[in-house]
Design an enzyme around this catalytic site. Structure first.
Site, PDB file in Angstrom:
ATOM      1  N   PRO A 199      71.106  45.170 -13.411  1.00 21.65           N
ATOM      2  CA  PRO A 199      71.015  44.760 -14.825  1.00 21.65           C
ATOM      3  C   PRO A 199      70.387  45.812 -15.726  1.00 21.65           C
ATOM      4  O   PRO A 199      70.856  46.024 -16.851  1.00 21.65           O
ATOM      5  CB  PRO A 199      70.145  43.499 -14.758  1.00 21.65           C
ATOM      6  CG  PRO A 199      70.346  42.973 -13.382  1.00 21.65           C
ATOM      7  CD  PRO A 199      70.513  44.171 -12.510  1.00 21.65           C
ATOM      8  N   LYS A 200      69.319  46.468 -15.260  1.00 26.16           N
ATOM      9  CA  LYS A 200      68.678  47.482 -16.100  1.00 26.16           C
ATOM     10  C   LYS A 200      69.664  48.597 -16.447  1.00 26.16           C
ATOM     11  O   LYS A 200      69.828  48.980 -17.610  1.00 26.16           O
ATOM     12  CB  LYS A 200      67.462  48.056 -15.393  1.00 26.16           C
ATOM     13  CG  LYS A 200      66.830  49.238 -16.139  1.00 26.16           C
ATOM     14  CD  LYS A 200      66.231  50.239 -15.187  1.00 26.16           C
ATOM     15  CE  LYS A 200      65.885  51.525 -15.904  1.00 26.16           C
ATOM     16  NZ  LYS A 200      65.369  52.565 -15.002  1.00 26.16           N
ATOM     17  N   MET A 201      70.340  49.152 -15.434  1.00 27.48           N
ATOM     18  CA  MET A 201      71.312  50.216 -15.672  1.00 27.48           C
ATOM     19  C   MET A 201      72.446  49.738 -16.558  1.00 27.48           C
ATOM     20  O   MET A 201      72.930  50.480 -17.429  1.00 27.48           O
ATOM     21  CB  MET A 201      71.887  50.712 -14.340  1.00 27.48           C
ATOM     22  CG  MET A 201      70.901  51.420 -13.441  1.00 27.48           C
ATOM     23  SD  MET A 201      71.735  52.051 -11.975  1.00 27.48           S
ATOM     24  CE  MET A 201      70.340  52.465 -10.952  1.00 27.48           C
ATOM     25  N   LEU A 233      71.341  49.562 -20.246  1.00 21.45           N
ATOM     26  CA  LEU A 233      71.174  50.907 -20.796  1.00 21.45           C
ATOM     27  C   LEU A 233      72.525  51.602 -20.968  1.00 21.45           C
ATOM     28  O   LEU A 233      72.727  52.349 -21.928  1.00 21.45           O
ATOM     29  CB  LEU A 233      70.266  51.741 -19.887  1.00 21.45           C
ATOM     30  CG  LEU A 233      68.793  51.318 -19.851  1.00 21.45           C
ATOM     31  CD1 LEU A 233      68.019  52.174 -18.866  1.00 21.45           C
ATOM     32  CD2 LEU A 233      68.171  51.425 -21.235  1.00 21.45           C
TER      33      LEU A 233
END
Length: 304
Positions: free
Chosen positions: A237-239, A242
């Site tokens: 999710p973070k990648m 971003l």
């Protein structure tokens, strides 16, 4: 013989049962929708040898409704200006869904804390400012290649310092950082190019498998939704969030890594302490205005 008796029986009572009442005398039970359980019973008439019990009726209460009112001293009302300029994300809420007033929890003094963090970040001298995923990708390449490089740089950045990721991307760009060329490159050569990023061998496999998926299913481009990005090997999710911002110029959510997770808990920006970055992301997005989603990244750059 009993001259006067008041009986109050609850349905769960193990002391007052039908058989117990029969020992006292003739009992007449009130009829009701639940014949198998005793209701609250109150004696209304007694004679020697007879006990009559009836259900006690509850009084009806009149309920009056007043116009809704909110005490501004006890709750916070969130408004989110500036969201109309944000592009809608496929599969996610549209900007119109974000621009609304709703009563919600929010931490004390978070606006002042964010203001202080922005002041700390005024010089923009953190490594992420000069070696971020969008900075180290080739802006002169085709849009598809640029987006691919953004995704690759984020995959390399996991458990790796920005300086190491930047150096690896420079070597990849000199080698030829496109889907076609990466697929032609052997695993051994690719490992040499990205070393010493963390988990080199694992990331080589992720890059090769992701590149093949992009070629077969996305016409040599990257997915344009968080859901599809998260299906790629090595992408979380973070990648994904971003990538949406840096590659597609679309704000889809907050990219929370271990550092943002830790700092937001220390600042008490979550209603309840969280143990995982993904739980922190959901807690932040529940109250933080979408217009300042990106400012959470400044927390990491300023304080770690």
């Amino acid at each position: 013989m009993v001259s006067l008796l008041t009986v109050i029986i609850m349905s769960e009572s193990k002391y007052f049962t039908r058989s117990k009442l029969k020992e006292i005398g003739k009992v007449s039970y009130c009829k009701g929708s639940n014949k198998n359980r005793l209701k609250r019973l109150v004696e209304v008439k007694t004679e020697p040898g007879e006990v009559k019990v009836e259900a006690k009726k509850r009084k009806h209460l009149a309920v009056k409704y007043e116009p809704d009112s909110v005490d501004s001293s006890t709750v916070s009302v969130k408004t989110e200006p500036g969201i109309a300029d944000i592009k809608p994300v496929l599969g996610f809420a549209s900007p119109d869904d974000f621009v609304s007033k709703r009563v919600c929890w929010e931490p004390l003094n978070w606006r002042q804390q964010l203001k202080n963090i922005r002041e700390m970040r005024r010089e923009r001298d953190a490594p992420v400012d000069t070696m971020g995923c969008d900075v180290i990708s080739d802006h002169t390449a085709t849009p598809q290649t640029f987006r691919y490089q953004v995704l690759l740089s984020l995959m390399l950045s996991s458990q790796t310092k920005d300086q190491v990721t930047s150096a690896a991307m420079i070597r990849l760009r000199k080698h030829g950082c496109s889907i076609e060329n990466i697929l032609k490159t052997s695993d051994e050569k690719l490992a040499q190019l990205i070393y010493p990023v963390g988990f080199t061998k694992t990331k080589v496999g992720y890059i090769k498998r992701t590149s093949q998926i992009l070629k077969d299913e996305y016409d040599m481009d990257i997915p344009n939704t968080v859901v599809d990005l998260c299906t790629l090997p090595g992408v979380g999710p973070k990648m994904a969030h971003l990538t949406m911002k840096c590659a597609w110029n679309t704000i889809s959510g907050i990219g929370v890594d271990t550092h943002v997770h830790r700092i937001c808990n220390r600042l008490k920006w979550v209603k309840q302490p969280t143990k995982q970055p993904e739980a922190t992301r959901k807690a932040l997005e529940d109250w933080l205005p979408s217009a300042v989603f990106l400012s959470t990244l400044d927390v990491t750059a300023a304080l770690i």
